[in-house]
Design a protein around this motif. Structure first.
Motif, PDB file in Angstrom:
ATOM      1  N   TRP A 121      71.321  81.805  33.941  1.00  0.00           N
ATOM      2  CA  TRP A 121      70.014  82.276  33.505  1.00  0.00           C
ATOM      3  C   TRP A 121      70.220  83.498  32.629  1.00  0.00           C
ATOM      4  O   TRP A 121      71.003  84.357  33.005  1.00  0.00           O
ATOM      5  CB  TRP A 121      69.122  82.633  34.710  1.00  0.00           C
ATOM      6  CG  TRP A 121      67.698  82.800  34.276  1.00  0.00           C
ATOM      7  CD1 TRP A 121      67.063  83.984  33.969  1.00  0.00           C
ATOM      8  CD2 TRP A 121      66.746  81.758  34.039  1.00  0.00           C
ATOM      9  NE1 TRP A 121      65.793  83.710  33.572  1.00  0.00           N
ATOM     10  CE2 TRP A 121      65.565  82.370  33.598  1.00  0.00           C
ATOM     11  CE3 TRP A 121      66.813  80.366  34.140  1.00  0.00           C
ATOM     12  CZ2 TRP A 121      64.421  81.623  33.264  1.00  0.00           C
ATOM     13  CZ3 TRP A 121      65.687  79.646  33.815  1.00  0.00           C
ATOM     14  CH2 TRP A 121      64.504  80.272  33.390  1.00  0.00           C
ATOM     15  N   ASN A 144      53.385  66.487  26.179  1.00  0.00           N
ATOM     16  CA  ASN A 144      53.935  67.656  26.885  1.00  0.00           C
ATOM     17  C   ASN A 144      52.752  68.536  27.319  1.00  0.00           C
ATOM     18  O   ASN A 144      51.597  68.073  27.301  1.00  0.00           O
ATOM     19  CB  ASN A 144      54.953  68.421  26.006  1.00  0.00           C
ATOM     20  CG  ASN A 144      54.386  68.879  24.674  1.00  0.00           C
ATOM     21  OD1 ASN A 144      53.201  69.218  24.582  1.00  0.00           O
ATOM     22  ND2 ASN A 144      55.198  68.869  23.634  1.00  0.00           N
ATOM     23  N   GLN A 202      62.981  69.289  23.307  1.00  0.00           N
ATOM     24  CA  GLN A 202      62.355  68.006  23.654  1.00  0.00           C
ATOM     25  C   GLN A 202      62.781  66.951  22.634  1.00  0.00           C
ATOM     26  O   GLN A 202      62.658  67.160  21.420  1.00  0.00           O
ATOM     27  CB  GLN A 202      60.826  68.123  23.686  1.00  0.00           C
ATOM     28  CG  GLN A 202      60.165  66.856  24.212  1.00  0.00           C
ATOM     29  CD  GLN A 202      58.655  66.979  24.428  1.00  0.00           C
ATOM     30  OE1 GLN A 202      58.036  67.966  24.049  1.00  0.00           O
ATOM     31  NE2 GLN A 202      58.075  65.965  25.047  1.00  0.00           N
ATOM     32  N   PRO A 207      68.484  80.270  30.460  1.00  0.00           N
ATOM     33  CA  PRO A 207      69.026  78.969  30.062  1.00  0.00           C
ATOM     34  C   PRO A 207      69.375  78.959  28.574  1.00  0.00           C
ATOM     35  O   PRO A 207      68.833  79.762  27.812  1.00  0.00           O
ATOM     36  CB  PRO A 207      67.888  77.998  30.377  1.00  0.00           C
ATOM     37  CG  PRO A 207      66.656  78.827  30.328  1.00  0.00           C
ATOM     38  CD  PRO A 207      67.056  80.213  30.758  1.00  0.00           C
ATOM     39  N   HIS A 238      71.123  64.248  37.793  1.00  0.00           N
ATOM     40  CA  HIS A 238      70.227  64.473  36.648  1.00  0.00           C
ATOM     41  C   HIS A 238      69.233  63.322  36.606  1.00  0.00           C
ATOM     42  O   HIS A 238      69.551  62.217  36.163  1.00  0.00           O
ATOM     43  CB  HIS A 238      71.002  64.565  35.334  1.00  0.00           C
ATOM     44  CG  HIS A 238      70.139  64.950  34.159  1.00  0.00           C
ATOM     45  ND1 HIS A 238      70.667  65.213  32.913  1.00  0.00           N
ATOM     46  CD2 HIS A 238      68.793  65.137  34.034  1.00  0.00           C
ATOM     47  CE1 HIS A 238      69.685  65.525  32.084  1.00  0.00           C
ATOM     48  NE2 HIS A 238      68.530  65.477  32.745  1.00  0.00           N
ATOM     49  N   PHE A 287      59.879  65.691  33.473  1.00  0.00           N
ATOM     50  CA  PHE A 287      60.627  66.807  34.053  1.00  0.00           C
ATOM     51  C   PHE A 287      62.047  66.327  34.325  1.00  0.00           C
ATOM     52  O   PHE A 287      62.249  65.180  34.733  1.00  0.00           O
ATOM     53  CB  PHE A 287      60.000  67.271  35.376  1.00  0.00           C
ATOM     54  CG  PHE A 287      58.784  68.135  35.197  1.00  0.00           C
ATOM     55  CD1 PHE A 287      57.570  67.573  34.799  1.00  0.00           C
ATOM     56  CD2 PHE A 287      58.841  69.494  35.432  1.00  0.00           C
ATOM     57  CE1 PHE A 287      56.443  68.369  34.638  1.00  0.00           C
ATOM     58  CE2 PHE A 287      57.715  70.297  35.269  1.00  0.00           C
ATOM     59  CZ  PHE A 287      56.517  69.733  34.873  1.00  0.00           C
ATOM     60  N   HIS A 288      63.007  67.240  34.111  1.00  0.00           N
ATOM     61  CA  HIS A 288      64.399  66.988  34.484  1.00  0.00           C
ATOM     62  C   HIS A 288      64.638  67.598  35.859  1.00  0.00           C
ATOM     63  O   HIS A 288      64.269  68.763  36.085  1.00  0.00           O
ATOM     64  CB  HIS A 288      65.356  67.688  33.507  1.00  0.00           C
ATOM     65  CG  HIS A 288      65.248  67.236  32.080  1.00  0.00           C
ATOM     66  ND1 HIS A 288      66.158  66.389  31.497  1.00  0.00           N
ATOM     67  CD2 HIS A 288      64.339  67.541  31.106  1.00  0.00           C
ATOM     68  CE1 HIS A 288      65.812  66.185  30.227  1.00  0.00           C
ATOM     69  NE2 HIS A 288      64.708  66.873  29.963  1.00  0.00           N
ATOM     70  N   VAL A 332      63.012  71.245  35.245  1.00  0.00           N
ATOM     71  CA  VAL A 332      62.698  71.846  33.952  1.00  0.00           C
ATOM     72  C   VAL A 332      62.077  70.834  32.995  1.00  0.00           C
ATOM     73  O   VAL A 332      62.220  69.610  33.162  1.00  0.00           O
ATOM     74  CB  VAL A 332      63.950  72.465  33.281  1.00  0.00           C
ATOM     75  CG1 VAL A 332      64.455  73.658  34.067  1.00  0.00           C
ATOM     76  CG2 VAL A 332      65.043  71.434  33.111  1.00  0.00           C
ATOM     77  N   GLN A 333      61.459  71.382  31.981  1.00  0.00           N
ATOM     78  CA  GLN A 333      60.683  70.536  31.084  1.00  0.00           C
ATOM     79  C   GLN A 333      60.643  71.234  29.736  1.00  0.00           C
ATOM     80  O   GLN A 333      60.453  72.452  29.665  1.00  0.00           O
ATOM     81  CB  GLN A 333      59.298  70.391  31.724  1.00  0.00           C
ATOM     82  CG  GLN A 333      58.280  69.602  30.990  1.00  0.00           C
ATOM     83  CD  GLN A 333      57.374  70.485  30.213  1.00  0.00           C
ATOM     84  OE1 GLN A 333      57.251  71.678  30.502  1.00  0.00           O
ATOM     85  NE2 GLN A 333      56.734  69.922  29.211  1.00  0.00           N
ATOM     86  N   ASN A 334      60.909  70.486  28.662  1.00  0.00           N
ATOM     87  CA  ASN A 334      60.959  71.057  27.314  1.00  0.00           C
ATOM     88  C   ASN A 334      59.693  70.697  26.540  1.00  0.00           C
ATOM     89  O   ASN A 334      59.274  69.544  26.549  1.00  0.00           O
ATOM     90  CB  ASN A 334      62.188  70.513  26.573  1.00  0.00           C
ATOM     91  CG  ASN A 334      63.489  70.845  27.285  1.00  0.00           C
ATOM     92  OD1 ASN A 334      63.679  71.964  27.746  1.00  0.00           O
ATOM     93  ND2 ASN A 334      64.384  69.880  27.389  1.00  0.00           N
ATOM     94  N   ARG A 357      67.411  72.700  39.489  1.00  0.00           N
ATOM     95  CA  ARG A 357      66.507  72.990  38.375  1.00  0.00           C
ATOM     96  C   ARG A 357      65.500  71.851  38.222  1.00  0.00           C
ATOM     97  O   ARG A 357      65.881  70.672  38.272  1.00  0.00           O
ATOM     98  CB  ARG A 357      67.295  73.094  37.056  1.00  0.00           C
ATOM     99  CG  ARG A 357      68.066  74.393  36.877  1.00  0.00           C
ATOM    100  CD  ARG A 357      67.227  75.431  36.163  1.00  0.00           C
ATOM    101  NE  ARG A 357      67.834  76.760  36.271  1.00  0.00           N
ATOM    102  CZ  ARG A 357      68.716  77.276  35.426  1.00  0.00           C
ATOM    103  NH1 ARG A 357      69.106  76.577  34.376  1.00  0.00           N
ATOM    104  NH2 ARG A 357      69.203  78.471  35.613  1.00  0.00           N
TER     105      ARG A 357
END
Ligand code: 5GP
Ligand code: ZN
Length: 114
Positions: free
Chosen positions: A111, A49, A94, A113, A38, A101-102, A85-87, A83
């Protein structure tokens, strides 16, 4: 930004476990990992963002997308999948308002998520 936690990490005022750094981005281990791998990929330039982009940041976002794949491959997760991913916003999860990004890998992902 003065009080932004990720800006403080980028400036070296808060310690972090660095995985990669250059003039544009910093990649660190997440402090609360949600998967065996992670990582957080941070643009050094502060923006919140995807709703806070003028266009000047497009380069870093594309670079992070490519670098995320490169690091996942280096770490052995190209085959198993990962993955990136980004919130956007508190309602989407967030919690730090400096774009990032993660990169998550090393376990099964569902899926849609959560
Ligand atoms: P968000 O919830 O905004 O998408 O992601 C923020 C992430 O930053 C979370 O996964 C959280 O664990 C991580 N995080 C928060 N504070 C720190 C910190 O001081 N150091 C590191 N390495 N990660 C942090
Ligand atoms: Zn910041």
């Amino acid at each position: 930004m003065e009080n932004c936690i990720f800006c403080k990490i980028i400036r070296g005022e808060i310690p972090s476990k660095k995985v990669f750094e250059d003039d544009r981005i910093l990649v660190i281990e997440d402090i609360t990992p949600q998967a065996p791998l992670h990582l957080l990929l941070l643009p050094k330039r502060h923006f919140v963002n995807s709703l806070d982009m003028s266009g000047e940041e497009d380069g870093e976002v594309g670079y992070i997308f490519r670098k995320g794949g490169e690091i996942a491959k280096q770490k052995g997760f190209a085959e198993s999948g990962f993955r990136l991913v980004q919130n956007n916003g508190a309602g989407a999860g967030q919690s730090v308002f400096h774009a990032h990004f993660h990169l998550l890998a090393g376990r099964a992902f569902t899926w849609p998520p959560g």
